[in-house]
Design a protein around this motif. Structure first.
Motif, PDB file in Angstrom:
ATOM      1  N   LEU A  28       3.001   6.798  -6.582  1.00  0.00           N
ATOM      2  CA  LEU A  28       1.690   6.799  -7.237  1.00  0.00           C
ATOM      3  C   LEU A  28       1.578   5.638  -8.214  1.00  0.00           C
ATOM      4  CD1 LEU A  28      -1.072   8.101  -7.696  1.00  0.00           C
ATOM      5  CD2 LEU A  28       0.006   9.582  -9.394  1.00  0.00           C
ATOM      6  N   GLY A  29       2.592   5.410  -9.019  1.00  0.00           N
ATOM      7  CA  GLY A  29       2.578   4.296  -9.961  1.00  0.00           C
ATOM      8  C   GLY A  29       2.545   2.958  -9.258  1.00  0.00           C
ATOM      9  N   ALA A  30       3.279   2.835  -8.147  1.00  0.00           N
ATOM     10  CA  ALA A  30       3.272   1.593  -7.377  1.00  0.00           C
ATOM     11  C   ALA A  30       1.892   1.351  -6.773  1.00  0.00           C
ATOM     12  CB  ALA A  30       4.335   1.637  -6.285  1.00  0.00           C
ATOM     13  N   MET A  31       1.232   2.412  -6.305  1.00  0.00           N
ATOM     14  CA  MET A  31      -0.123   2.270  -5.779  1.00  0.00           C
ATOM     15  C   MET A  31      -1.074   1.784  -6.866  1.00  0.00           C
ATOM     16  SD  MET A  31      -0.289   5.669  -3.338  1.00  0.00           S
ATOM     17  CE  MET A  31      -2.041   5.518  -2.988  1.00  0.00           C
ATOM     18  N   ASP A  35      -2.677  -4.691  -6.456  1.00  0.00           N
ATOM     19  CA  ASP A  35      -3.967  -5.366  -6.639  1.00  0.00           C
ATOM     20  C   ASP A  35      -4.849  -5.174  -5.410  1.00  0.00           C
ATOM     21  OD1 ASP A  35      -3.466  -6.349  -9.174  1.00  0.00           O
ATOM     22  OD2 ASP A  35      -2.691  -8.266  -8.448  1.00  0.00           O
ATOM     23  N   GLY A  36      -6.058  -4.640  -5.621  1.00  0.00           N
ATOM     24  CA  GLY A  36      -7.020  -4.472  -4.546  1.00  0.00           C
ATOM     25  C   GLY A  36      -6.982  -3.123  -3.866  1.00  0.00           C
ATOM     26  N   LEU A  37      -5.950  -2.336  -4.103  1.00  0.00           N
ATOM     27  CA  LEU A  37      -5.865  -0.996  -3.506  1.00  0.00           C
ATOM     28  C   LEU A  37      -6.624  -0.030  -4.406  1.00  0.00           C
ATOM     29  CD1 LEU A  37      -4.779   1.001  -1.411  1.00  0.00           C
ATOM     30  CD2 LEU A  37      -2.690   1.165  -2.771  1.00  0.00           C
ATOM     31  N   ILE A  38      -7.661   0.585  -3.834  1.00  0.00           N
ATOM     32  CA  ILE A  38      -8.502   1.514  -4.587  1.00  0.00           C
ATOM     33  C   ILE A  38      -8.358   2.886  -3.956  1.00  0.00           C
ATOM     34  CG2 ILE A  38     -10.859   2.056  -5.294  1.00  0.00           C
ATOM     35  CD1 ILE A  38     -11.432  -0.996  -4.912  1.00  0.00           C
ATOM     36  N   PHE A  39      -8.044   3.879  -4.776  1.00  0.00           N
ATOM     37  CA  PHE A  39      -7.877   5.226  -4.229  1.00  0.00           C
ATOM     38  C   PHE A  39      -8.333   6.272  -5.228  1.00  0.00           C
ATOM     39  CE2 PHE A  39      -3.982   4.096  -6.372  1.00  0.00           C
ATOM     40  CZ  PHE A  39      -3.622   5.244  -7.065  1.00  0.00           C
ATOM     41  N   GLY A  44      -3.104  18.640  -7.889  1.00  0.00           N
ATOM     42  CA  GLY A  44      -2.954  19.998  -7.386  1.00  0.00           C
ATOM     43  C   GLY A  44      -1.597  20.556  -7.764  1.00  0.00           C
ATOM     44  N   PRO A  45      -1.257  21.718  -7.226  1.00  0.00           N
ATOM     45  CA  PRO A  45       0.013  22.358  -7.594  1.00  0.00           C
ATOM     46  C   PRO A  45       1.243  21.555  -7.166  1.00  0.00           C
ATOM     47  CG  PRO A  45      -1.070  23.559  -5.822  1.00  0.00           C
ATOM     48  CD  PRO A  45      -2.033  22.516  -6.297  1.00  0.00           C
ATOM     49  N   TYR A  46       1.080  20.644  -6.212  1.00  0.00           N
ATOM     50  CA  TYR A  46       2.212  19.842  -5.734  1.00  0.00           C
ATOM     51  C   TYR A  46       2.059  18.371  -6.097  1.00  0.00           C
ATOM     52  CZ  TYR A  46       2.883  24.111  -3.122  1.00  0.00           C
ATOM     53  OH  TYR A  46       3.046  25.427  -2.782  1.00  0.00           O
ATOM     54  N   GLY A  47       1.249  18.087  -7.114  1.00  0.00           N
ATOM     55  CA  GLY A  47       1.023  16.714  -7.526  1.00  0.00           C
ATOM     56  C   GLY A  47      -0.304  16.196  -7.006  1.00  0.00           C
ATOM     57  N   MET A  48      -0.433  14.882  -6.986  1.00  0.00           N
ATOM     58  CA  MET A  48      -1.678  14.225  -6.585  1.00  0.00           C
ATOM     59  C   MET A  48      -1.855  14.250  -5.065  1.00  0.00           C
ATOM     60  SD  MET A  48      -4.376  12.329  -7.516  1.00  0.00           S
ATOM     61  CE  MET A  48      -4.039  11.658  -9.127  1.00  0.00           C
ATOM     62  N   VAL A  80       2.938  11.698  -3.404  1.00  0.00           N
ATOM     63  CA  VAL A  80       2.923  10.393  -4.070  1.00  0.00           C
ATOM     64  C   VAL A  80       3.392  10.464  -5.512  1.00  0.00           C
ATOM     65  CG1 VAL A  80       1.186   9.350  -2.571  1.00  0.00           C
ATOM     66  CG2 VAL A  80       0.460  10.544  -4.651  1.00  0.00           C
ATOM     67  N   SER A  81       3.212  11.617  -6.156  1.00  0.00           N
ATOM     68  CA  SER A  81       3.622  11.772  -7.555  1.00  0.00           C
ATOM     69  C   SER A  81       5.130  11.885  -7.709  1.00  0.00           C
ATOM     70  CB  SER A  81       2.981  13.020  -8.162  1.00  0.00           C
ATOM     71  OG  SER A  81       1.582  12.984  -8.034  1.00  0.00           O
ATOM     72  N   GLN A  82       5.842  12.188  -6.598  1.00  0.00           N
ATOM     73  CA  GLN A  82       7.278  12.439  -6.674  1.00  0.00           C
ATOM     74  C   GLN A  82       8.091  11.608  -5.686  1.00  0.00           C
ATOM     75  OE1 GLN A  82       6.832  16.555  -5.860  1.00  0.00           O
ATOM     76  NE2 GLN A  82       6.720  17.135  -8.004  1.00  0.00           N
ATOM     77  N   GLN A  83       7.424  10.782  -4.855  1.00  0.00           N
ATOM     78  CA  GLN A  83       8.136   9.950  -3.879  1.00  0.00           C
ATOM     79  C   GLN A  83       8.780   8.765  -4.598  1.00  0.00           C
ATOM     80  OE1 GLN A  83       8.687  10.312  -0.408  1.00  0.00           O
ATOM     81  NE2 GLN A  83      10.067   8.628  -0.868  1.00  0.00           N
ATOM     82  N   PRO A  84      10.118   8.705  -4.651  1.00  0.00           N
ATOM     83  CA  PRO A  84      10.777   7.599  -5.338  1.00  0.00           C
ATOM     84  C   PRO A  84      10.492   6.257  -4.669  1.00  0.00           C
ATOM     85  CG  PRO A  84      12.328   9.378  -4.871  1.00  0.00           C
ATOM     86  CD  PRO A  84      11.069   9.679  -4.121  1.00  0.00           C
ATOM     87  N   VAL A  85      10.498   5.216  -5.482  1.00  0.00           N
ATOM     88  CA  VAL A  85      10.291   3.845  -5.014  1.00  0.00           C
ATOM     89  C   VAL A  85      11.569   3.055  -5.288  1.00  0.00           C
ATOM     90  CG1 VAL A  85       8.976   1.726  -5.392  1.00  0.00           C
ATOM     91  CG2 VAL A  85       7.804   3.924  -5.421  1.00  0.00           C
ATOM     92  N   GLU A  86      12.083   2.413  -4.231  1.00  0.00           N
ATOM     93  CA  GLU A  86      13.277   1.574  -4.354  1.00  0.00           C
ATOM     94  C   GLU A  86      12.918   0.150  -3.938  1.00  0.00           C
ATOM     95  OE1 GLU A  86      16.120   2.714  -5.574  1.00  0.00           O
ATOM     96  OE2 GLU A  86      15.427   4.795  -5.642  1.00  0.00           O
TER      97      GLU A  86
END
Length: 99
Positions: A28-31, A35-39, A44-48, A80-86
């Protein structure tokens, strides 16, 4: 700082690739850093839950389509709120029509 890609595949199968440099821990933070990605989404109970990307609505509650999130060729294991980014990750967000 991590360098990742986020590819968004639209209903007509065209895609846009975002090259993102981020220090976000989760997708979510990476999204938000892309630049240019709009969402838009709803918390909800399991995050965004993401419903709209670049103006295209795929609200799951409509029962017809959703945005599928992949890392490589595999579905993401988390929302997306909990998916790690490497560093080096390649994410795909695909408009998916329900059968």
């Amino acid at each position: 700082e991590k360098d990742i890609t986020i590819e968004v595949v639209m209903p007509d199968k065209t895609s846009t690739v975002y090259e993102v440099s981020t220090d976000a821990e989760y997708l979510l933070g990476a999204m938000e850093d892309a630049d240019g990605l709009i969402f838009q989404g709803e918390e909800g109970p399991y995050g965004m839950t993401i419903n709209v990307i670049n103006g295209v609505d795929a609200a799951l509650d409509s029962g017809t389509a959703y945005w599928g999130f992949f890392i490589g060729e595999d579905y993401c294991n988390y929302g997306v709120s909990q998916q790690p980014v490497e560093d080096g990750d390649a994410f795909r967000i695909v408009y998916t029509v329900m059968p």
